[in-house]
Scaffold this active site. Structure first.
Site, PDB file in Angstrom:
ATOM      1  N   GLU A 168       0.987  -1.480   0.031  1.00 15.80           N
ATOM      2  CA  GLU A 168      -0.054  -0.395  -0.150  1.00 15.80           C
ATOM      3  C   GLU A 168       0.631   0.805   0.129  1.00 15.80           C
ATOM      4  O   GLU A 168       0.472   2.562   0.724  1.00 15.80           O
ATOM      5  CB  GLU A 168      -1.424  -0.028   1.278  1.00 15.80           C
ATOM      6  CG  GLU A 168      -1.649  -1.322   1.051  1.00 15.80           C
ATOM      7  CD  GLU A 168      -3.012  -1.810   2.300  1.00 15.80           C
ATOM      8  OE1 GLU A 168      -2.988  -0.637   3.107  1.00 15.80           O
ATOM      9  OE2 GLU A 168      -3.618  -2.192   2.124  1.00 15.80           O
ATOM     10  N   HIS A 192      -9.979  -6.320  -2.377  1.00 11.93           N
ATOM     11  CA  HIS A 192     -11.162  -5.392  -1.622  1.00 11.93           C
ATOM     12  C   HIS A 192     -12.458  -5.369  -2.642  1.00 11.93           C
ATOM     13  O   HIS A 192     -12.302  -3.861  -2.585  1.00 11.93           O
ATOM     14  CB  HIS A 192     -11.035  -4.939  -0.429  1.00 11.93           C
ATOM     15  CG  HIS A 192      -9.272  -6.011   1.179  1.00 11.93           C
ATOM     16  ND1 HIS A 192     -10.170  -6.954   1.032  1.00 11.93           N
ATOM     17  CD2 HIS A 192      -8.347  -5.790   0.663  1.00 11.93           C
ATOM     18  CE1 HIS A 192      -8.415  -7.335   1.782  1.00 11.93           C
ATOM     19  NE2 HIS A 192      -7.616  -6.836   1.828  1.00 11.93           N
ATOM     20  N   ASP A 219     -12.504 -10.064  -1.383  1.00 12.40           N
ATOM     21  CA  ASP A 219     -13.418  -9.790  -0.584  1.00 12.40           C
ATOM     22  C   ASP A 219     -14.179  -9.628  -1.606  1.00 12.40           C
ATOM     23  O   ASP A 219     -13.846  -7.969  -2.268  1.00 12.40           O
ATOM     24  CB  ASP A 219     -13.368 -10.212   0.759  1.00 12.40           C
ATOM     25  CG  ASP A 219     -12.879  -8.743   1.280  1.00 12.40           C
ATOM     26  OD1 ASP A 219     -12.976  -8.227  -0.032  1.00 12.40           O
ATOM     27  OD2 ASP A 219     -12.085  -8.642   2.682  1.00 12.40           O
ATOM     28  N   GLU A 249      -6.217 -10.819  -1.609  1.00 11.77           N
ATOM     29  CA  GLU A 249      -7.094 -10.493  -1.028  1.00 11.77           C
ATOM     30  C   GLU A 249      -8.156  -9.958  -0.796  1.00 11.77           C
ATOM     31  O   GLU A 249      -9.034  -8.812  -1.081  1.00 11.77           O
ATOM     32  CB  GLU A 249      -6.562  -9.423   0.810  1.00 11.77           C
ATOM     33  CG  GLU A 249      -4.994  -9.156   0.560  1.00 11.77           C
ATOM     34  CD  GLU A 249      -4.752  -8.060   1.367  1.00 11.77           C
ATOM     35  OE1 GLU A 249      -5.293  -7.099   1.903  1.00 11.77           O
ATOM     36  OE2 GLU A 249      -3.283  -7.431   1.155  1.00 11.77           O
ATOM     37  N   ASN A 256       2.503  -5.637  -3.245  1.00  8.29           N
ATOM     38  CA  ASN A 256       0.755  -5.356  -3.182  1.00  8.29           C
ATOM     39  C   ASN A 256      -0.361  -3.800  -3.066  1.00  8.29           C
ATOM     40  O   ASN A 256       0.496  -3.195  -2.138  1.00  8.29           O
ATOM     41  CB  ASN A 256       0.632  -5.552  -1.872  1.00  8.29           C
ATOM     42  CG  ASN A 256      -0.220  -6.516  -1.680  1.00  8.29           C
ATOM     43  OD1 ASN A 256      -1.268  -7.516  -2.304  1.00  8.29           O
ATOM     44  ND2 ASN A 256      -1.253  -6.969  -0.414  1.00  8.29           N
TER      45      ASN A 256
END
Ligand code: XIL
Length: 718
Positions: free
Chosen positions: A321, A411, A441, A439, A370
């Protein structure tokens, strides 16, 4: 279950705990199956019930300024981080493997609006995991609001479990809490279903992963992980503050045990993460630290950790990030870097420094950059520019660049446009690096509730993404889901995963397992064709009065509601001439409230224009969003589209009329020209928050950044 039944059950909980003093002002938000008698209850009438400040510096005081029941509540002030807040230990009230209802009431003091969440922490230090149980948008006008949800405590062996209230964004807020309740639910036993293993579906395609905590290596959840997944990421345990909380003291023991166990079961392991601005101890890069000391801390951590796990992990998120959201000059990656503590202490070359340290300590592991929101085309371009520049300046070693891969966290929400995900994957692949979805979702529903329709829409969203992942499988190393079942997700309130709290497969599971089939079976949920309407030729006076020129001009109804509340609706007509588009919108049923500082939360109309009708999944230069409230105050997105805009508004009772002129800037309008076009009406509540959104065509709510869902306006009758 009907709402009335649900109320009765939750009311019983609150009353039985508090001897009938309670006044319930808002409807409860969650649905228990049954409630046992034991548990923790606190109403702050005599003391603070063991609550302590999570960050240490927050101020917690018993207060009579406001109470949800009785005379007292707990006042929470002086928070400076999103994760700060009141916390209480509850392990003594819990039994391993059982499910509990967690609930409390909150009331916001400042700022005017915020987002608060109820969360639970299991374990401490590098064994800790954190789950958000319920989340609410709250304003000072909301009064007392209940946050409630359920959680199954699969492992209580850490002896440290808390519930706490925090912010979901970085805004420090002050608030009161009252009537905290933790009570056991009688829920269905966990039984594993007979399903085709997901990992078998993707054998030879890409690895399929999930997350794990050191406490998670036994029980039914672990059985389910073993069945469907073949690679694991530590959800929290390998982050900087977990592995080196205090300078020079590396705590590997719990993670080593976890890794040995999961590897013995055949899982591969991915490492997350060596450098991040969050979940990192302050000593590493505090304000004012010298560049040399910061580099030393960064390199020592990266080398020690990557070296320790060398041979046991196949890849690392070396840096997490580092790029800001929606960077304005994305090709200038250095200007797009987040002003994180690492950046401030070291400067832009910290990126390269940490990758080099990781490579030195573990030359085998694939090294990843990432980040989240990489479906945003500006953000993905900034990441692309960074990786390209660094890899071009660092000669390949054994055919490998310094940065081997880009991790797209993933996400998402159900209306994330899959086209943007595809564009970013293609852009990253063009660099010659590997891509992984790290990750995944997809949020749907709220307050731990998911309607059947929302579950199917979520399934479609998963299916669309897995279809894309399969297409690019040759370049995709791994697709990792960020959690197993909804109730243990870091975003539990919005049900983002493949399994429900009882470990049953949701539609999302079948969608991930066989995306083409899922889409074919649920065609009715796919986006419908764009609606169409004609604009007539003519030049009105922009004065808010409806002159005869507007008579007979085709009119559309702006009445498809995007939120649960059915609020203001209206009609819209359009005229055009050689220079401008003219729109007349009449709104009825409005509260006429503009108290909110967010313009979109005021009673207002919005016009979306895509002049060249390219229907792109992101904004091009010819795209704009124009907003006017009932008092004729205009706002623009992006700000640069404001030039030449003129509007007038008139109000009558609960209705208002807005007349608007928008210059054509990118096309030569002609008879038959089609432009992308949509109309939205924002309805404010009497207390000044947006309670309704009505739209003509695009039901995704994404029109502010994506033109693909707009309707079509045809210019006619010149
Ligand atoms: C989250 C965990 O899931 C939570 O338990 C924890 O409270 C916060 O971090 N991006 C990342 C992950 O890279 O490490 C984050 O994980 C989610 C966002």
């Amino acid at each position: 279950m009907k709402k009335s039944t649900l109320c009765a059950i939750v009311l019983t909980v609150l009353f039985s705990a508090c001897a009938g003093q309670k006044v319930v002002k808002q409807e409860p938000v969650q649905e228990p199956v049954g409630v046992a008698e034991s548990g923790y209850a606190q109403s702050f009438e005599t003391d603070n019930g063991g609550f302590f400040p999570r960050g240490g510096e927050e101020l917690l005081t018993l207060s009579t300024e406001s109470a949800h029941s009785g005379n007292y509540s707990l006042k929470v002030e002086n928070r400076s981080k999103a994760w700060h807040g009141p916390s209480v230990r509850i392990e003594q009230y819990l039994e391993q493997g059982k499910e509990y209802t967690l609930s409390l009431w909150v009331k916001l003091i400042s700022p005017n609006a915020s987002q608060l969440q109820l969360s639970t922490q299991v374990g401490e230090g590098n064994a800790a995991s954190y789950s958000n149980i319920a989340r609410a948008d709250i304003s000072t006008a909301s009064g007392w609001l209940q946050l409630a949800g359920t959680y199954r405590y699969d492992n209580t062996s850490s002896g440290y479990i808390t519930v706490y209230v925090e912010s979901s964004t970085d805004a420090p807020a002050s608030f009161y809490i009252d009537d905290v309740q933790v009570s056991e639910l009688i829920s269905a036993p966990l039984v594993l279903e007979d399903l085709p293993p997901l990992k078998a579906r993707y054998e030879g395609t890409f690895l399929i992963g999930n997350v794990i905590a050191p406490t998670g290596t036994s029980g039914q959840r672990f059985e389910l992980l073993k069945k469907h997944f073949n690679i694991l990421t530590a959800e929290n345990a390998m982050k900087p503050s977990s592995l080196q909380h205090d300078k020079g003291v590396f705590t590997f023991e719990d993670v080593d045990k976890m890794i040995d166990t999961v590897r013995a079961e055949g899982f591969k392991v991915h490492g997350h993460t060596l450098a991040w601005h969050q979940q990192s101890s302050e000593w590493m890069n505090y304000d004012g630290i010298s560049r040399d000391e910061a580099i030393d801390n960064l390199v020592t951590h990266a080398k020690t950790v990557a070296g320790h796990f060398s041979g046991k992990v196949i890849s690392w998120d070396v840096l997490n990030e580092a790029i800001v959201d929606n960077p304005q000059h994305p090709t200038d990656w250095k200007a797009s870097l987040r002003q994180s503590p690492w950046y401030k202490a070291i400067g832009p070359d910290y990126v390269e420094i940490v990758f080099k340290a990781a490579r030195e300590a573990d030359p085998e592991a694939m090294l990843y950059y990432n980040d989240y929101n990489l479906d945003n085309q500006n953000k993905s371009l900034a990441v692309y520019s960074m990786v390209k520049d660094i890899n071009e300046r660092n000669p390949q070693v054994n055919g490998r660049p310094l940065i081997d891969g880009i991790g797209m966290q993933g996400h998402y929400v159900t209306n994330t446009n899959p086209t943007n995900v595809r564009l970013s994957i293609e852009r990253f692949i063009s660099l010659g690096v590997e891509v992984s979805i790290t990750e995944l979702d997809i949020q749907a529903g709220s307050n731990s509730q998911l309607t059947e329709k929302q579950a199917l829409q979520q399934g479609i969203a998963y299916a669309n993404l897995f279809k894309i992942f399969k297409e690019y499988a040759q370049h995709i190393g791994r697709v990792t889901l960020w959690g197993l079942e909804d109730s243990s997700s870091w975003r539990a309130a919005t049900n983002p995963l493949l399994f429900d709290k009882d470990l049953h497969a949701k539609p999302a599971f079948y969608a991930a397992s066989d995306p083409e089939r899922f889409i074919a079976q649920n065609e009715a949920l796919l986006p419908q064709d764009a609606k169409r309407v004609d604009a007539r030729y003519g030049t009105p006076t922009i004065d808010g009065a409806v002159e005869s020129l507007w008579n007979g001009v085709p009119s559309v109804n702006v009445d498809q509601q995007l939120m649960a509340w059915q609020g203001a609706t209206g009609t819209a007509q359009a005229l055009w001439d050689d220079s401008n588009l003219y729109v007349l919108i009449t709104v009825t049923g409005a509260e006429l409230n503009k108290a909110n500082t967010n313009a979109y939360e005021q009673d207002s109309v919005e016009i979306f224009v895509d002049e060249n009708n390219h229907k792109t999944s992101f904004y091009e230069e010819d795209d704009g969003q124009f907003r006017v409230n009932f008092a004729n105050e205009a706002t623009f997105n992006p700000a640069s589209v404001a030039g030449g805009f003129v509007s007038a508004a008139t109000v009558s009772g609960k209705s208002y009329t807005v007349e608007i002129k928008i210059p054509f800037k990118h096309i030569q309008p002609a008879d038959g020209t089609e432009i992308g076009y949509d109309i939205q009406i924002n309805g404010a509540s009497a207390s000044g928050i947006r309670q309704s959104v009505a739209i003509w065509n695009d039901l995704t709510g994404n029109g502010y950044q994506d033109t693909s869902g707009y309707g079509i306006l045809t210019l006619t009758a010149k």
